[in-house]
Design an enzyme around this catalytic site. Structure first.
Site, PDB file in Angstrom:
ATOM      1  N   ARG A   1       0.969  -1.167  -0.013  1.00 33.13           N
ATOM      2  CA  ARG A   1       0.036  -0.121  -0.038  1.00 33.13           C
ATOM      3  C   ARG A   1       0.909   1.280   0.113  1.00 33.13           C
ATOM      4  NH1 ARG A   1      -1.567   1.508   5.921  1.00 33.13           N
ATOM      5  NH2 ARG A   1      -0.357   0.173   7.321  1.00 33.13           N
TER       6      ARG A   1
ATOM      7  N   GLU B   1     -19.127   3.013  -0.252  1.00 37.77           N
ATOM      8  CA  GLU B   1     -18.447   2.211  -1.504  1.00 37.77           C
ATOM      9  C   GLU B   1     -19.098   2.233  -2.935  1.00 37.77           C
ATOM     10  OE1 GLU B   1     -19.024   1.302   1.677  1.00 37.77           O
ATOM     11  OE2 GLU B   1     -17.060   1.537   2.608  1.00 37.77           O
TER      12      GLU B   1
ATOM     13  N   HIS C   1      -5.427  -3.699   2.470  1.00 42.77           N
ATOM     14  CA  HIS C   1      -5.826  -4.286   3.653  1.00 42.77           C
ATOM     15  C   HIS C   1      -6.625  -5.690   3.065  1.00 42.77           C
ATOM     16  CE1 HIS C   1      -4.834  -0.409   5.035  1.00 42.77           C
ATOM     17  NE2 HIS C   1      -5.142  -1.073   6.411  1.00 42.77           N
TER      18      HIS C   1
ATOM     19  N   ASP D   1      -7.849  -6.238  12.961  1.00 39.18           N
ATOM     20  CA  ASP D   1      -9.346  -5.858  12.494  1.00 39.18           C
ATOM     21  C   ASP D   1     -10.166  -6.894  12.562  1.00 39.18           C
ATOM     22  OD1 ASP D   1      -8.272  -3.236  12.270  1.00 39.18           O
ATOM     23  OD2 ASP D   1      -8.379  -3.230  10.112  1.00 39.18           O
TER      24      ASP D   1
END
Length: 308
Positions: A7, A55, A106, A114
């Site tokens: 990322r 989204e 992710h 998470d």
């Protein structure tokens, strides 16, 4: 070994691309600090749009901008982008073949703390099945940058799967990435490991360890899941005894499935899959989870020894 998150490389590549191409526009769903699109935003605030935690709007807006001649990179976490916005990706981006790059971060269980709700282990399968979708999965930071550049040049929908954690840097700047071409990183004639994403580094570790025991392992980095490089996979099937696939994804519908589907029709070969076996992730550090779900060089070694 130097480690860097894919990322991080993504954010840097976007900022570089923005200087070269004024038609690059970047969208995010309120996670630019995590996805690293914030690096682009700092350089080109007028070409970065935060759509908020929405989204479906992320993809719909990206599609609209693409109809106006823009090359759009849209980012959030993989579980939200591939999952929550699936219908928009299918109908507003892929169906009209728009120039949108779906670039989530992710992905996989290495997201860590998470937990299972945020750990996307189905996204490759979801994207593979969409007609005309290119599916890319970088092994390291260098390959990520090369993929972002290749995606920007390609006219049409592309999915680029990136992670949260730092991963070993395997390539140098001379590495030549091309969509649809798998990269043979190590030659071998006993068995082949076809790996993608962070599992490429584990495959190389396994190959080195087995070399000490006289077992010759070919390692292929499958950076493009779709279209699959059938030529390289077929060559490996003919020249080694069997293939082990390695991915930080469900064994259902991912790289292992893609290779099995291909070989079953052209050259039936034993394929053993190392990945996640029909389970959700859970909370823990990324390293702990990779160990728990046996996404390790050790697991690859044991699978190879059991099947030789």
């Amino acid at each position: 070994m130097i480690k860097k998150a894919t990322r991080e490389a993504y954010g840097e590549a976007l900022a570089e691309l923005g200087k070269l191409n004024k038609d690059i526009v970047v969208l995010d769903a309120d996670l630019s600090g995590s996805t690293k699109t914030s690096v682009f935003k700092k350089e080109f605030p007028e070409r970065h749009i935060n759509v908020g935690i929405a989204e479906a709007d992320l993809i719909g807006t990206a599609a609209g901008l693409a109809t106006c001649g823009k090359t759009v990179f849209a980012s959030t976490f993989a579980v939200f982008e591939a999952g929550r916005a699936y219908e928009q990706i299918r109908n507003t981006v892929a169906y009209p073949k728009l120039n949108v790059k779906i670039a989530p971060t992710h992905a996989g269980i290495s997201v860590g703390e998470d937990g299972g709700s945020h750990q996307s282990i189905e996204d490759i399968a979801l994207m593979r099945v969409i007609p005309g979708m290119i599916v890319l999965s970088p092994a390291d930071a260098v390959e990520t940058k090369k993929m972002v550049y290749a995606a920007a040049e390609y006219d049409g929908p592309v999915y680029i799967r990136m992670g949260r954690s730092g991963v070993p840097v395997l390539f140098d700047e001379n590495y030549d990435f091309q969509i649809g071409v798998a990269n043979t990183m190590k030659e071998g004639n006993d068995v082949t490991i076809a790996a993608t994403g962070l599992m490429v580094a584990e495959a190389l570790k396994a190959a080195e360890a087995l070399k000490e025991e006289g077992i010759s392992v070919r390692v292929i980095n499958v950076g493009t899941i779709k279209p699959l490089d059938g030529e390289t996979i077929l060559k490996a099937a003919k020249e080694t005894k069997f293939i082990v696939t390695a991915e930080e994804h469900s064994v259902i519908g991912g790289l292992g499935s893609a290779i099995s589907e291909f070989l079953s029709e052209v050259y039936p070969t034993k394929v053993k899959k190392v990945g996640i076996y029909d389970k959700f992730g859970q909370s823990g550090t990324g390293a702990e989870l990779l160990e728990k779900y046996e996404l390790t060089a050790g697991k690859l070694i044991s699978v190879i020894k059991e099947n030789l």
